[in-house]
Design a protein around this motif. Structure first.
Motif, PDB file in Angstrom:
ATOM      1  N   ALA A 149      83.337  22.660 -98.071  1.00  0.00           N
ATOM      2  CA  ALA A 149      83.115  21.548 -97.141  1.00  0.00           C
ATOM      3  C   ALA A 149      84.113  21.458 -96.008  1.00  0.00           C
ATOM      4  N   PRO A 150      84.880  22.528 -95.666  1.00  0.00           N
ATOM      5  CA  PRO A 150      85.806  22.397 -94.538  1.00  0.00           C
ATOM      6  C   PRO A 150      85.073  22.017 -93.263  1.00  0.00           C
ATOM      7  N   GLY A 151      85.748  21.227 -92.441  1.00  0.00           N
ATOM      8  CA  GLY A 151      85.131  20.804 -91.191  1.00  0.00           C
ATOM      9  C   GLY A 151      84.671  19.369 -91.234  1.00  0.00           C
ATOM     10  N   GLY A 152      84.248  18.908 -92.405  1.00  0.00           N
ATOM     11  CA  GLY A 152      83.814  17.531 -92.534  1.00  0.00           C
ATOM     12  C   GLY A 152      84.893  16.705 -93.208  1.00  0.00           C
ATOM     13  N   GLU A 153      84.692  15.391 -93.252  1.00  0.00           N
ATOM     14  CA  GLU A 153      85.677  14.535 -93.891  1.00  0.00           C
ATOM     15  C   GLU A 153      85.521  14.578 -95.399  1.00  0.00           C
ATOM     16  N   LEU A 154      86.642  14.346 -96.075  1.00  0.00           N
ATOM     17  CA  LEU A 154      86.668  14.373 -97.523  1.00  0.00           C
ATOM     18  C   LEU A 154      87.530  13.212 -97.995  1.00  0.00           C
ATOM     19  N   ALA A 155      87.173  12.617 -99.105  1.00  0.00           N
ATOM     20  CA  ALA A 155      87.942  11.505 -99.665  1.00  0.00           C
ATOM     21  C   ALA A 155      88.576  11.940-100.975  1.00  0.00           C
ATOM     22  N   PHE A 156      89.840  11.556-101.154  1.00  0.00           N
ATOM     23  CA  PHE A 156      90.599  11.868-102.367  1.00  0.00           C
ATOM     24  C   PHE A 156      91.129  10.558-102.930  1.00  0.00           C
ATOM     25  N   GLU A 157      90.999  10.358-104.239  1.00  0.00           N
ATOM     26  CA  GLU A 157      91.412   9.103-104.858  1.00  0.00           C
ATOM     27  C   GLU A 157      92.193   9.379-106.129  1.00  0.00           C
ATOM     28  N   VAL A 158      93.236   8.567-106.334  1.00  0.00           N
ATOM     29  CA  VAL A 158      94.013   8.610-107.568  1.00  0.00           C
ATOM     30  C   VAL A 158      94.297   7.174-107.987  1.00  0.00           C
ATOM     31  N   ASP A 159      94.319   6.918-109.284  1.00  0.00           N
ATOM     32  CA  ASP A 159      94.547   5.547-109.736  1.00  0.00           C
ATOM     33  C   ASP A 159      95.201   5.528-111.106  1.00  0.00           C
ATOM     34  N   HIS A 160      95.611   4.340-111.498  1.00  0.00           N
ATOM     35  CA  HIS A 160      96.146   4.111-112.845  1.00  0.00           C
ATOM     36  C   HIS A 160      95.723   2.720-113.281  1.00  0.00           C
ATOM     37  N   ILE A 161      95.151   2.641-114.479  1.00  0.00           N
ATOM     38  CA  ILE A 161      94.667   1.370-115.005  1.00  0.00           C
ATOM     39  C   ILE A 161      95.329   1.104-116.352  1.00  0.00           C
ATOM     40  N   ASP A 162      95.906  -0.084-116.526  1.00  0.00           N
ATOM     41  CA  ASP A 162      96.436  -0.511-117.819  1.00  0.00           C
ATOM     42  C   ASP A 162      95.463  -1.530-118.393  1.00  0.00           C
ATOM     43  N   ASP A 163      94.658  -1.082-119.337  1.00  0.00           N
ATOM     44  CA  ASP A 163      93.609  -1.944-119.871  1.00  0.00           C
ATOM     45  C   ASP A 163      94.162  -3.120-120.669  1.00  0.00           C
ATOM     46  N   VAL A 164      95.356  -2.957-121.237  1.00  0.00           N
ATOM     47  CA  VAL A 164      95.884  -4.003-122.110  1.00  0.00           C
ATOM     48  C   VAL A 164      96.262  -5.254-121.330  1.00  0.00           C
ATOM     49  N   VAL A 165      96.959  -5.071-120.202  1.00  0.00           N
ATOM     50  CA  VAL A 165      97.423  -6.228-119.437  1.00  0.00           C
ATOM     51  C   VAL A 165      96.585  -6.489-118.195  1.00  0.00           C
ATOM     52  N   GLY A 166      95.602  -5.654-117.927  1.00  0.00           N
ATOM     53  CA  GLY A 166      94.714  -5.889-116.796  1.00  0.00           C
ATOM     54  C   GLY A 166      95.323  -5.590-115.452  1.00  0.00           C
ATOM     55  N   ARG A 167      96.329  -4.697-115.411  1.00  0.00           N
ATOM     56  CA  ARG A 167      96.951  -4.310-114.147  1.00  0.00           C
ATOM     57  C   ARG A 167      96.525  -2.905-113.767  1.00  0.00           C
ATOM     58  N   GLY A 168      96.624  -2.596-112.478  1.00  0.00           N
ATOM     59  CA  GLY A 168      96.290  -1.246-112.048  1.00  0.00           C
ATOM     60  C   GLY A 168      96.450  -1.076-110.551  1.00  0.00           C
ATOM     61  N   TRP A 169      96.256   0.146-110.094  1.00  0.00           N
ATOM     62  CA  TRP A 169      96.353   0.426-108.663  1.00  0.00           C
ATOM     63  C   TRP A 169      95.471   1.619-108.341  1.00  0.00           C
ATOM     64  N   SER A 170      95.153   1.753-107.067  1.00  0.00           N
ATOM     65  CA  SER A 170      94.395   2.916-106.614  1.00  0.00           C
ATOM     66  C   SER A 170      94.847   3.257-105.200  1.00  0.00           C
ATOM     67  N   VAL A 171      94.857   4.553-104.908  1.00  0.00           N
ATOM     68  CA  VAL A 171      95.196   5.046-103.583  1.00  0.00           C
ATOM     69  C   VAL A 171      94.051   5.934-103.101  1.00  0.00           C
ATOM     70  N   LEU A 172      93.592   5.683-101.880  1.00  0.00           N
ATOM     71  CA  LEU A 172      92.489   6.445-101.298  1.00  0.00           C
ATOM     72  C   LEU A 172      92.967   7.144-100.029  1.00  0.00           C
ATOM     73  N   ILE A 173      92.719   8.444 -99.963  1.00  0.00           N
ATOM     74  CA  ILE A 173      93.092   9.238 -98.799  1.00  0.00           C
ATOM     75  C   ILE A 173      91.833   9.847 -98.202  1.00  0.00           C
ATOM     76  N   VAL A 174      91.670   9.690 -96.908  1.00  0.00           N
ATOM     77  CA  VAL A 174      90.555  10.297 -96.187  1.00  0.00           C
ATOM     78  C   VAL A 174      91.133  11.273 -95.172  1.00  0.00           C
ATOM     79  N   GLY A 175      90.539  12.447 -95.074  1.00  0.00           N
ATOM     80  CA  GLY A 175      91.027  13.429 -94.120  1.00  0.00           C
ATOM     81  C   GLY A 175      90.100  14.624 -94.036  1.00  0.00           C
ATOM     82  N   ARG A 176      90.555  15.620 -93.318  1.00  0.00           N
ATOM     83  CA  ARG A 176      89.759  16.844 -93.145  1.00  0.00           C
ATOM     84  C   ARG A 176      90.380  17.974 -93.961  1.00  0.00           C
ATOM     85  N   PRO A 177      89.597  18.596 -94.823  1.00  0.00           N
ATOM     86  CA  PRO A 177      90.138  19.678 -95.657  1.00  0.00           C
ATOM     87  C   PRO A 177      90.181  21.000 -94.886  1.00  0.00           C
TER      88      PRO A 177
END
Length: 235
Positions: A149-177
């Motif tokens: 898919a080079p040439g087009g945009e691509l989305a990359f995501e990473v996250d962490h979820i703590d199910d016990v306490v209901g906390r979490g985060w996510s990071v989303l990166i958009v760019g061209r590969p």
């Protein structure tokens, strides 16, 4: 219970230690810092990370708090469950993350997800990645979607979820590969890689994603006592 071995907590040899080491490195903490947080000795943290150990539940609770996670996570109880399987927090707080905070959470390596669109159909696949020179780089087989898919945009995501306490985060990166073809750049990424590509393939190629947009969100839990203390401090 003491920090010494105790019966009745049947963990796989070394599994807790590997999770402790991975979480500690994810947070950027030294063994001394984790030991101070958990009220332990640095030598015991080292022993726990490097040797088969079954610590007592009391120490596990302190260690989980020190590593900002849960005992269930350290024991691997959520390994086969999808993220967010636990009960959501009653009063969640959603905050936007700065680019610097996103960079810290992204770390230097890990497992994320790549989303692409091909022939009008979306596709998502997990990849192992490293962060190098301001780019996110991952390896895929030659016929895999991100590699084609080079040439087009691509989305990359990473996250962490703590199910016990209901906390979490996510990071989303958009760019061209772009495919990494320079031999020295490939060797440098190979040396930085912590894991084999998913799926493992002899013909796997490196793809680098140059971010054009980085966003992140954190879900926290409303703490009434902390809110009151903050109001008093501001008064």
């Amino acid at each position: 219970m003491s920090e010494k071995h105790s019966e009745g907590h049947g963990h796989c040899c070394g599994d807790i230690g590997r999770r402790v080491a991975a979480r500690r490195q994810e947070l950027g903490l030294s063994r001394e810092e984790v030991a101070l947080r958990a009220g332990s000795a640095p030598g015991y943290i080292q022993y726990l990370e490097e040797q088969p150990a079954t610590p007592g539940i009391g120490f596990l609770l302190r260690l989980a708090d020190a590593l900002e996670t849960s005992v269930i996570e350290l024991e691997g109880g959520t390994t086969d469950l999808p993220p967010g399987f636990g009960v959501p927090a009653q009063r969640p707080i959603l905050t936007e993350l700065s680019s610097d905070e996103c960079g810290v959470l992204l770390g230097t390596h890990g497992v994320g997800r790549v989303a692409v669109t091909r022939h009008s159909h979306p596709a998502i696949m997990p990849v192992t990645y490293v962060v190098a020179d301001g780019e996110v780089a991952f390896r895929t087989p030659p016929d895999a979607l991100p590699a084609t898919a080079p040439g087009g945009e691509l989305a990359f995501e990473v996250d962490h979820i703590d199910d016990v306490v209901g906390r979490g985060w996510s990071v989303l990166i958009v760019g061209r590969p772009r495919p990494v073809t320079d031999a020295e750049a490939v060797r440098r990424l190979d040396r930085q890689a912590y894991r084999a590509p998913w799926p493992d393939s002899e013909g796997a190629r490196w793809v680098a994603l140059t971010p054009t947009e980085v966003t992140g969100r954190r879900v926290d839990v409303w703490d009434a006592h902390r809110h009151v203390r903050r109001r008093l401090e501001q008064a």
